[in-house]
Design a protein around this motif. Structure first.
Motif, mmCIF file in Angstrom:
data_model
loop_
_atom_site.group_PDB
_atom_site.id
_atom_site.type_symbol
_atom_site.label_atom_id
_atom_site.label_comp_id
_atom_site.label_asym_id
_atom_site.label_seq_id
_atom_site.Cartn_x
_atom_site.Cartn_y
_atom_site.Cartn_z
ATOM 1 N N ASP A 40 0.803 -1.226 0.000
ATOM 2 C CA ASP A 40 0.000 0.000 0.000
ATOM 3 C C ASP A 40 0.842 1.286 0.000
ATOM 4 O OD1 ASP A 40 0.997 -0.211 2.566
ATOM 5 O OD2 ASP A 40 -0.917 0.183 3.567
ATOM 6 N N LYS A 41 2.163 1.164 -0.013
ATOM 7 C CA LYS A 41 3.024 2.348 -0.023
ATOM 8 C C LYS A 41 3.669 2.594 -1.387
ATOM 9 C CE LYS A 41 2.420 3.225 4.356
ATOM 10 N NZ LYS A 41 1.633 4.416 4.784
ATOM 11 N N PHE A 42 3.255 1.837 -2.394
ATOM 12 C CA PHE A 42 3.853 2.019 -3.715
ATOM 13 C C PHE A 42 3.479 3.399 -4.261
ATOM 14 C CE2 PHE A 42 4.151 1.649 -8.312
ATOM 15 C CZ PHE A 42 5.351 0.977 -8.471
ATOM 16 N N PRO A 43 4.440 4.145 -4.823
ATOM 17 C CA PRO A 43 4.201 5.545 -5.234
ATOM 18 C C PRO A 43 3.555 5.661 -6.624
ATOM 19 C CG PRO A 43 6.490 4.992 -5.592
ATOM 20 C CD PRO A 43 5.863 3.782 -4.944
ATOM 21 N N LEU A 44 2.378 5.087 -6.783
ATOM 22 C CA LEU A 44 1.723 5.076 -8.088
ATOM 23 C C LEU A 44 1.441 6.490 -8.586
ATOM 24 C CD1 LEU A 44 0.450 3.501 -10.409
ATOM 25 C CD2 LEU A 44 -1.676 3.406 -9.079
ATOM 26 N N ASP A 45 0.991 7.368 -7.710
ATOM 27 C CA ASP A 45 0.639 8.723 -8.134
ATOM 28 C C ASP A 45 1.833 9.445 -8.767
ATOM 29 O OD1 ASP A 45 -1.883 8.286 -7.199
ATOM 30 O OD2 ASP A 45 -1.682 9.509 -5.389
ATOM 31 N N ALA A 46 3.007 9.278 -8.187
ATOM 32 C CA ALA A 46 4.202 9.951 -8.705
ATOM 33 C C ALA A 46 4.558 9.442 -10.101
ATOM 34 C CB ALA A 46 5.369 9.738 -7.751
ATOM 35 N N LEU A 47 4.324 8.167 -10.341
ATOM 36 C CA LEU A 47 4.619 7.590 -11.653
ATOM 37 C C LEU A 47 3.552 7.985 -12.672
ATOM 38 C CD1 LEU A 47 5.832 4.152 -10.337
ATOM 39 C CD2 LEU A 47 7.245 5.850 -11.510
ATOM 40 N N GLN A 48 2.302 8.017 -12.241
ATOM 41 C CA GLN A 48 1.235 8.449 -13.145
ATOM 42 C C GLN A 48 1.427 9.904 -13.560
ATOM 43 O OE1 GLN A 48 -2.255 7.385 -10.838
ATOM 44 N NE2 GLN A 48 -2.577 5.541 -12.073
ATOM 45 N N ALA A 49 2.017 10.693 -12.680
ATOM 46 C CA ALA A 49 2.237 12.112 -12.988
ATOM 47 C C ALA A 49 3.204 12.300 -14.152
ATOM 48 C CB ALA A 49 2.764 12.837 -11.748
ATOM 49 N N ILE A 50 4.045 11.297 -14.436
ATOM 50 C CA ILE A 50 4.954 11.405 -15.587
ATOM 51 C C ILE A 50 4.509 10.469 -16.725
ATOM 52 C CG2 ILE A 50 6.914 12.143 -14.181
ATOM 53 C CD1 ILE A 50 8.043 9.252 -14.516
ATOM 54 N N GLY A 51 3.270 9.979 -16.643
ATOM 55 C CA GLY A 51 2.694 9.250 -17.764
ATOM 56 C C GLY A 51 2.856 7.742 -17.741
ATOM 57 N N TYR A 52 3.107 7.179 -16.570
ATOM 58 C CA TYR A 52 3.304 5.734 -16.471
ATOM 59 C C TYR A 52 2.234 5.066 -15.610
ATOM 60 C CZ TYR A 52 7.784 5.649 -18.884
ATOM 61 O OH TYR A 52 8.757 5.726 -19.845
ATOM 62 N N GLN A 53 1.964 3.799 -15.942
ATOM 63 C CA GLN A 53 1.128 2.919 -15.143
ATOM 64 C C GLN A 53 2.036 1.940 -14.409
ATOM 65 O OE1 GLN A 53 -2.227 3.426 -15.077
ATOM 66 N NE2 GLN A 53 -1.818 5.140 -16.461
ATOM 67 N N ALA A 54 1.480 1.161 -13.504
ATOM 68 C CA ALA A 54 2.307 0.172 -12.804
ATOM 69 C C ALA A 54 1.457 -0.942 -12.210
ATOM 70 C CB ALA A 54 3.117 0.847 -11.699
ATOM 71 N N VAL A 55 2.063 -2.105 -12.149
ATOM 72 C CA VAL A 55 1.573 -3.210 -11.325
ATOM 73 C C VAL A 55 2.752 -3.640 -10.474
ATOM 74 C CG1 VAL A 55 -0.254 -3.968 -12.873
ATOM 75 C CG2 VAL A 55 2.043 -4.886 -13.177
ATOM 76 N N TRP A 56 2.496 -4.117 -9.269
ATOM 77 C CA TRP A 56 3.592 -4.379 -8.357
ATOM 78 C C TRP A 56 3.194 -5.422 -7.312
ATOM 79 C CZ3 TRP A 56 0.403 -0.228 -8.343
ATOM 80 C CH2 TRP A 56 -0.266 0.073 -7.167
ATOM 81 N N ALA A 57 4.215 -5.978 -6.695
ATOM 82 C CA ALA A 57 4.051 -6.887 -5.558
ATOM 83 C C ALA A 57 5.003 -6.401 -4.484
ATOM 84 C CB ALA A 57 4.358 -8.322 -5.959
ATOM 85 N N GLY A 58 4.468 -5.734 -3.474
ATOM 86 C CA GLY A 58 5.296 -5.117 -2.453
ATOM 87 C C GLY A 58 5.542 -6.021 -1.265
ATOM 88 N N GLN A 59 6.584 -5.671 -0.525
ATOM 89 C CA GLN A 59 6.922 -6.386 0.707
ATOM 90 C C GLN A 59 7.747 -5.460 1.582
ATOM 91 O OE1 GLN A 59 8.667 -10.237 0.079
ATOM 92 N NE2 GLN A 59 9.100 -10.571 2.236
ATOM 93 N N PRO A 60 7.377 -5.299 2.851
ATOM 94 C CA PRO A 60 8.146 -4.392 3.705
ATOM 95 C C PRO A 60 9.584 -4.880 3.882
ATOM 96 C CG PRO A 60 6.037 -4.994 4.714
ATOM 97 C CD PRO A 60 6.228 -5.899 3.538
ATOM 98 N N THR A 61 10.503 -3.943 3.856
ATOM 99 C CA THR A 61 11.914 -4.160 4.210
ATOM 100 C C THR A 61 12.712 -4.908 3.148
ATOM 101 O OG1 THR A 61 11.240 -4.249 6.537
ATOM 102 C CG2 THR A 61 13.508 -4.892 6.025
ATOM 103 N N TYR A 62 12.143 -6.006 2.615
ATOM 104 C CA TYR A 62 12.885 -6.837 1.672
ATOM 105 C C TYR A 62 12.096 -7.053 0.383
ATOM 106 C CZ TYR A 62 15.514 -8.021 5.906
ATOM 107 O OH TYR A 62 16.245 -7.950 7.058
ATOM 108 N N ASN A 63 12.810 -7.433 -0.675
ATOM 109 C CA ASN A 63 12.191 -7.922 -1.914
ATOM 110 C C ASN A 63 11.244 -6.900 -2.545
ATOM 111 O OD1 ASN A 63 13.566 -10.382 -1.309
ATOM 112 N ND2 ASN A 63 11.889 -10.914 0.078
#
Length: 259
Positions: A40-63
């Motif tokens: 839930d901390k992935f910076p999608l808004d910052a990437l969308q602001a420069i014209g990009y989309q994203a999919v991701w699999a996050g994990q705290p601290t590692y990986n």
């Protein structure tokens, strides 16, 4: 069409570097590894602001892995199917191209720590699961690219000092055999295809001035299926981000596909 991979070693720390790099190198898909962020901390808004989309699999601290793209990816797959693993190391999506759909996978392969460790056993099991899954993926997606940090230097050409690294992680016979099994599926090392004699290091230790001395390893790779390789016109290592202030210890690899 350009694909790239970069182990950023914390997107929280290096988001400004990623944004700056994308603005200077507007690739179609950027595969990231070692996000070190909760989902839930992935910076999608910052990437969308420069014209990009994203999919991701996050994990705290590692990986953590991501696919950052100009167009939305479909048929998203997180993690290797039928392989129980709490670590977030794989994400795949399908993208449109003039030659039809392309399957792009961002992979963060285990480090393994040392050949006599439990983490090394996990690394070998993980590679076996990856091989089985890719064998199936290639049947469904003839145009397939899997980019990422493999934590394997395939040959001594990919190692700044092979004698010094002999018997250590990244270069052991079992790791290189696991890499070769991926190649035997019908995958091709894009950088080595274009540059058969260039070491092309992608990782340098933070210690002992390794980057300044170019004492590195080539462990970040772009593997392309045979049909996709026919469209590969270039593959390069961009060393410039490694010279940034507070850089990742890895640097991007870029693949040019004439599609």
């Amino acid at each position: 069409m350009k694909l790239a991979t970069w182990n950023v070693n914390s997107l929280r720390v290096r988001l400004p570097q990623v944004i700056d790099w994308l603005q200077q190198n507007p690739v179609d898909v950027l595969c990231l590894q070692e996000l070190k962020l909760p989902q839930d901390k992935f910076p999608l808004d910052a990437l969308q602001a420069i014209g990009y989309q994203a999919v991701w699999a996050g994990q705290p601290t590692y990986n953590g892995v991501a696919l950052i793209s100009k167009t939305e990816g479909t048929q998203v797959q997180r993690n290797i199917p039928h392989f129980e693993d709490p670590q977030q190391r794989v994400i795949a999506a399908t993208y449109d191209s003039a030659k039809g759909p392309i399957r792009v996978i961002s992979a963060y392969c285990p480090n393994g720590q040392a050949p006599d460790s439990d983490k090394y056993i996990y690394k070998m099991q993980w590679f076996a699961a990856l091989e089985n899954w890719l064998s199936d993926e290639l049947q469904h997606y003839p145009h397939l690219a899997i980019l990422g940090d493999y934590n394997v230097a395939p040959t001594d050409l990919d190692v700044h000092d092979p004698k010094k690294w002999e018997g250590k992680i990244h270069v052991s016979p079992a790791e290189r055999a696991a890499w070769q099994k991926l190649i035997d599926l019908g995958l091709h090392d894009a950088f080595r295809h274009i540059h058969p004699e260039d070491p092309g290091f992608t990782w340098w230790d933070y210690r002992r001035g390794a980057f300044r001395r170019n004492a590195g390893l080539r462990i970040d790779h772009a593997l392309l299926s045979t049909p996709l390789l026919t469209h590969c016109s270039d593959c390069l290592v961009d060393k410039s981000p490694r010279a940034n202030e507070q850089p990742s210890d890895h640097t991007p690899v870029i693949v040019q596909l004439d599609l």
